[in-house]
Design a protein around this motif. Structure first.
Motif, PDB file in Angstrom:
ATOM      1  N   PRO A 442     -10.179 -16.850 -16.017  1.00 49.44           N
ATOM      2  CA  PRO A 442     -11.194 -16.724 -14.969  1.00 49.44           C
ATOM      3  C   PRO A 442     -12.590 -17.188 -15.373  1.00 49.44           C
ATOM      4  N   MET A 443     -12.759 -17.552 -16.644  1.00 48.88           N
ATOM      5  CA  MET A 443     -14.112 -17.830 -17.132  1.00 48.88           C
ATOM      6  C   MET A 443     -14.155 -19.125 -17.922  1.00 48.88           C
ATOM      7  N   ARG A 444     -15.281 -19.815 -17.811  1.00 53.86           N
ATOM      8  CA  ARG A 444     -15.533 -21.008 -18.615  1.00 53.86           C
ATOM      9  C   ARG A 444     -16.875 -20.860 -19.317  1.00 53.86           C
ATOM     10  N   ILE A 445     -16.885 -21.232 -20.589  1.00 56.89           N
ATOM     11  CA  ILE A 445     -18.122 -21.229 -21.371  1.00 56.89           C
ATOM     12  C   ILE A 445     -18.387 -22.663 -21.801  1.00 56.89           C
ATOM     13  N   GLU A 446     -19.570 -23.123 -21.530  1.00 61.10           N
ATOM     14  CA  GLU A 446     -19.939 -24.503 -21.863  1.00 61.10           C
ATOM     15  C   GLU A 446     -19.736 -24.762 -23.362  1.00 61.10           C
ATOM     16  N   GLY A 447     -18.869 -25.726 -23.680  1.00 60.21           N
ATOM     17  CA  GLY A 447     -18.641 -26.126 -25.066  1.00 60.21           C
ATOM     18  C   GLY A 447     -17.682 -25.245 -25.832  1.00 60.21           C
ATOM     19  N   THR A 448     -17.099 -24.218 -25.186  1.00 59.26           N
ATOM     20  CA  THR A 448     -16.241 -23.269 -25.898  1.00 59.26           C
ATOM     21  C   THR A 448     -14.987 -22.994 -25.078  1.00 59.26           C
ATOM     22  N   PRO A 449     -13.931 -23.766 -25.268  1.00 56.76           N
ATOM     23  CA  PRO A 449     -12.707 -23.541 -24.494  1.00 56.76           C
ATOM     24  C   PRO A 449     -11.971 -22.289 -24.958  1.00 56.76           C
ATOM     25  N   GLU A 450     -11.195 -21.721 -24.053  1.00 56.63           N
ATOM     26  CA  GLU A 450     -10.381 -20.557 -24.356  1.00 56.63           C
ATOM     27  C   GLU A 450      -8.922 -20.981 -24.491  1.00 56.63           C
ATOM     28  N   SER A 451      -8.296 -20.617 -25.596  1.00 53.83           N
ATOM     29  CA  SER A 451      -6.869 -20.881 -25.775  1.00 53.83           C
ATOM     30  C   SER A 451      -6.328 -19.895 -26.802  1.00 53.83           C
ATOM     31  N   TRP A 452      -5.043 -19.599 -26.685  1.00 56.00           N
ATOM     32  CA  TRP A 452      -4.422 -18.607 -27.547  1.00 56.00           C
ATOM     33  C   TRP A 452      -3.441 -19.272 -28.500  1.00 56.00           C
ATOM     34  N   ASP A 453      -3.447 -18.844 -29.749  1.00 57.00           N
ATOM     35  CA  ASP A 453      -2.621 -19.477 -30.776  1.00 57.00           C
ATOM     36  C   ASP A 453      -1.154 -19.082 -30.695  1.00 57.00           C
ATOM     37  N   TYR A 454      -0.849 -17.950 -30.065  1.00 51.69           N
ATOM     38  CA  TYR A 454       0.526 -17.465 -30.011  1.00 51.69           C
ATOM     39  C   TYR A 454       0.878 -17.041 -28.598  1.00 51.69           C
ATOM     40  N   PRO A 455       2.130 -17.229 -28.196  1.00 53.49           N
ATOM     41  CA  PRO A 455       2.578 -16.646 -26.931  1.00 53.49           C
ATOM     42  C   PRO A 455       2.745 -15.138 -27.089  1.00 53.49           C
ATOM     43  N   ALA A 456       2.950 -14.459 -25.986  1.00 50.23           N
ATOM     44  CA  ALA A 456       3.207 -13.019 -26.036  1.00 50.23           C
ATOM     45  C   ALA A 456       4.486 -12.758 -26.825  1.00 50.23           C
ATOM     46  N   SER A 457       4.380 -11.894 -27.830  1.00 51.66           N
ATOM     47  CA  SER A 457       5.500 -11.636 -28.732  1.00 51.66           C
ATOM     48  C   SER A 457       5.776 -10.143 -28.827  1.00 51.66           C
ATOM     49  N   ALA A 458       7.011  -9.793 -29.109  1.00 48.93           N
ATOM     50  CA  ALA A 458       7.444  -8.399 -29.105  1.00 48.93           C
ATOM     51  C   ALA A 458       6.723  -7.589 -30.182  1.00 48.93           C
ATOM     52  N   LEU A 459       6.575  -6.302 -29.925  1.00 47.58           N
ATOM     53  CA  LEU A 459       6.026  -5.401 -30.934  1.00 47.58           C
ATOM     54  C   LEU A 459       6.934  -5.423 -32.163  1.00 47.58           C
ATOM     55  N   GLY A 460       6.291  -5.444 -33.339  1.00 46.00           N
ATOM     56  CA  GLY A 460       7.056  -5.444 -34.585  1.00 46.00           C
ATOM     57  C   GLY A 460       7.611  -6.795 -34.983  1.00 46.00           C
ATOM     58  N   SER A 461       7.191  -7.868 -34.319  1.00 43.97           N
ATOM     59  CA  SER A 461       7.747  -9.187 -34.607  1.00 43.97           C
ATOM     60  C   SER A 461       7.054  -9.906 -35.759  1.00 43.97           C
ATOM     61  N   SER A 462       5.983  -9.328 -36.302  1.00 44.57           N
ATOM     62  CA  SER A 462       5.250  -9.945 -37.421  1.00 44.57           C
ATOM     63  C   SER A 462       5.123  -8.954 -38.570  1.00 44.57           C
ATOM     64  N   ASP A 463       4.779  -9.482 -39.731  1.00 47.39           N
ATOM     65  CA  ASP A 463       4.472  -8.630 -40.882  1.00 47.39           C
ATOM     66  C   ASP A 463       3.066  -8.086 -40.784  1.00 47.39           C
ATOM     67  N   ALA A 464       2.838  -6.961 -41.417  1.00 43.63           N
ATOM     68  CA  ALA A 464       1.515  -6.336 -41.404  1.00 43.63           C
ATOM     69  C   ALA A 464       0.633  -6.959 -42.479  1.00 43.63           C
ATOM     70  N   THR A 465       0.319  -8.218 -42.287  1.00 43.46           N
ATOM     71  CA  THR A 465      -0.545  -8.967 -43.206  1.00 43.46           C
ATOM     72  C   THR A 465      -1.469  -9.846 -42.380  1.00 43.46           C
ATOM     73  N   TRP A 466      -2.596 -10.217 -42.963  1.00 46.85           N
ATOM     74  CA  TRP A 466      -3.476 -11.153 -42.276  1.00 46.85           C
ATOM     75  C   TRP A 466      -2.890 -12.557 -42.351  1.00 46.85           C
ATOM     76  N   ARG A 467      -3.276 -13.366 -41.399  1.00 51.81           N
ATOM     77  CA  ARG A 467      -2.733 -14.715 -41.273  1.00 51.81           C
ATOM     78  C   ARG A 467      -3.112 -15.572 -42.477  1.00 51.81           C
ATOM     79  N   ASP A 468      -2.157 -16.372 -42.953  1.00 50.40           N
ATOM     80  CA  ASP A 468      -2.425 -17.296 -44.066  1.00 50.40           C
ATOM     81  C   ASP A 468      -3.557 -18.228 -43.691  1.00 50.40           C
ATOM     82  N   GLY A 469      -4.419 -18.486 -44.635  1.00 53.35           N
ATOM     83  CA  GLY A 469      -5.503 -19.427 -44.416  1.00 53.35           C
ATOM     84  C   GLY A 469      -6.742 -18.802 -43.843  1.00 53.35           C
ATOM     85  N   VAL A 470      -6.661 -17.522 -43.442  1.00 53.72           N
ATOM     86  CA  VAL A 470      -7.840 -16.829 -42.935  1.00 53.72           C
ATOM     87  C   VAL A 470      -8.539 -16.184 -44.118  1.00 53.72           C
ATOM     88  N   ARG A 471      -9.867 -16.280 -44.159  1.00 51.42           N
ATOM     89  CA  ARG A 471     -10.579 -15.802 -45.345  1.00 51.42           C
ATOM     90  C   ARG A 471     -10.353 -14.320 -45.570  1.00 51.42           C
TER      91      ARG A 471
END
Length: 471
Positions: A442-471
């Motif tokens: 519903p919203m647009r920000i000049e110069g800043t697009p909105e997009s999501w890196d992952y589709p909706a995924s089931a609870l418990g579908s990932s490990d309890a760790t931060w994403r690789d490559g994130v500081r």
């Protein structure tokens, strides 16, 4: 699809809501003029729900634009489509080839008591068990209705709450204003904000294109406000890690709110898993949580401990009925708060109905979610300047107080047009439950697009760790 409207200044109700959301988060009022509105129509309600939705999303967008521009100029212009904002305050996911699961348990709903109305919230099994134990009946709607009819609404409310269940007697606006909890909430700010002592200024700076890339958000929230906040942050690049206990499911709402997130499980009764959570918290930039305050304290994670683990943390929390007064810490949900605070009664009176008339969507939850996102982003902006972490606390009941400041339309106004295929995103989202489409953002920000890196995924579908490559 027709060409988009040119953004116009918000109408008076939208402008007032926007100003209050923004100033509550400590925003500079000079930035308010950067928010424009497009679209037409309104949701039918006794209150200005569409204007409320437009303003809440606009405030979060303004906070995001301010953060994206930190140190590099003025925030970009923000445009909010009031029509799409109204839809996003309902449900955004459109499954392909299957029906969405029901949002409510078979027992949940409004029941006539001997002297009025009461709502039972029974979506969680333990909440359903509590209500049925008080009523002394099986999970049969007719049996529940007969049992409720023999109770006074306020007495049944108290009995269910005492049993650790969730219920709310319907009160009118004046009765809530006189109620001890209504008076306490009325005296609270829309957001309780506090700065932490300065720690170290991060050497990282956002970019306008993907401003939250590289930030970690620990999500300890469930239905519905907190997940809305973290979904928004995920849309601009944040690594959002949601933590749930083993066995917990929300089939009606999870596909809606886990867009862009990774979802893991930890058993916080286990010392090893609690240690994992503490480690994740120590590395997070933002923690958003909807646990009752005493629940985290019992885990050894009260506010002081969280700050010890992570001095630079932006700590955003949610309570249902407010942070003071006799009901502080009471379990609650949007639909219950609507009953308690007079919203459902006002809807009934405005429509001339013979039963409670709630808002056309769970607008208190959604607006509070965007307010929490606004608070998190403003905290991050201030941390860039000072090196200090901070905290913010919101409540559904205080957000409800803001909503009732403006009345809406039930009939005779320009109603929201029916949804069409043009409202949907063209991309297919491959969720854990099958393909689906989302309603366009519903919203647009000049110069800043909105997009999501992952589709909706089931609870418990990932490990309890931060994403690789994130500081």
């Amino acid at each position: 699809m027709s060409a988009p409207d040119h953004p116009a200044a918000p109408c008076p109700a939208t402008a007032d809501y926007l100003r209050q959301f923004w100033l509550a988060a400590g925003g500079d009022p000079a930035h308010l003029s950067r928010v424009g509105v497009t679209g037409h129509g309104a949701l039918p309600s006794a209150f200005a729900v569409t204007e409320f939705a437009t303003a809440a999303i606009g405030a979060a967008g303004l906070a995001l634009a301010e953060f994206a521009a930190a140190g590099s100029g003025a925030p970009g212009a923000i445009s909010v489509d009031r029509r799409l904002a109204s839809i996003w305050f309902g449900t955004t996911l459109r499954p392909i080839g299957r029906d969405a699961p029901p949002l409510w348990d078979a027992v949940a709903g409004d029941y006539r008591a001997s002297d009025g109305w009461i709502r039972l919230h029974t979506n969680a099994p333990h909440h359903r068990d509590a209500a049925l134990a008080v009523l002394g009946v099986a999970a049969d709607r007719d049996a529940v209705a007969q049992a409720v009819s023999r109770w006074r609404a306020d007495e049944l409310e108290a009995a269910v709450v005492e049993r650790n269940g969730c219920a709310a007697a319907m009160r009118d606006l004046d009765a809530w204003a006189r109620h001890p909890q209504g008076r306490s909430v009325g005296a609270e700010p829309l957001l309780h904000r506090a700065a932490a002592p300065a720690s170290a200024r991060p050497d990282w700076r956002p970019t306008r294109q993907r401003p939250l890339q590289g930030l970690r958000v620990l999500d300890l929230t469930r239905i519905l406000a907190g997940p809305v906040a973290t979904r928004f942050l995920a849309g601009y690049g944040a690594d959002v890690l949601r933590i749930d206990p083993p066995g917990w499911e929300e089939p009606g709402t999870v596909p809606e709110v886990v867009l862009g997130k990774r979802c893991a499980r930890l058993d916080l009764k286990s010392a090893a898993d609690l240690a994992k959570l503490e480690h994740l918290l120590s590395q997070a930039d933002v923690m958003i949580h909807g646990y009752r305050a005493d629940a985290l304290a019992r885990l050894g994670l009260d506010a002081e401990r969280r700050r010890q683990l992570n001095p630079a943390l932006i700590d955003v929390s949610l309570d249902a009925y407010g942070w003071s007064g006799p009901w502080q810490g009471r379990r609650g949900f949007d639909s219950l708060v609507q009953m308690s605070t007079g919203i459902a009664d006002a809807g009934m009176r405005a429509k001339g109905a013979d039963r409670p008339v709630p808002l056309p969507c769970q607008a208190i939850d959604h607006a509070t979610g965007y307010l929490m996102a606004t608070a998190a982003l403003r905290g991050l902006t201030e941390r860039l300047a000072t090196g200090a972490g901070g905290s913010a606390r919101a409540s559904l009941a205080r957000t409800a107080k803001l909503l009732v400041a403006h009345r809406g339309m039930l009939e005779g106004g320009p109603a929201l047009a029916a949804e069409t295929a043009a409202d949907w995103s063209a991309a297919i989202e491959e969720t854990s439950w099958g393909p689906a489409r989302r309603v366009r953002p519903p919203m647009r920000i000049e110069g800043t697009p909105e997009s999501w890196d992952y589709p909706a995924s089931a609870l418990g579908s990932s490990d309890a760790t931060w994403r690789d490559g994130v500081r």
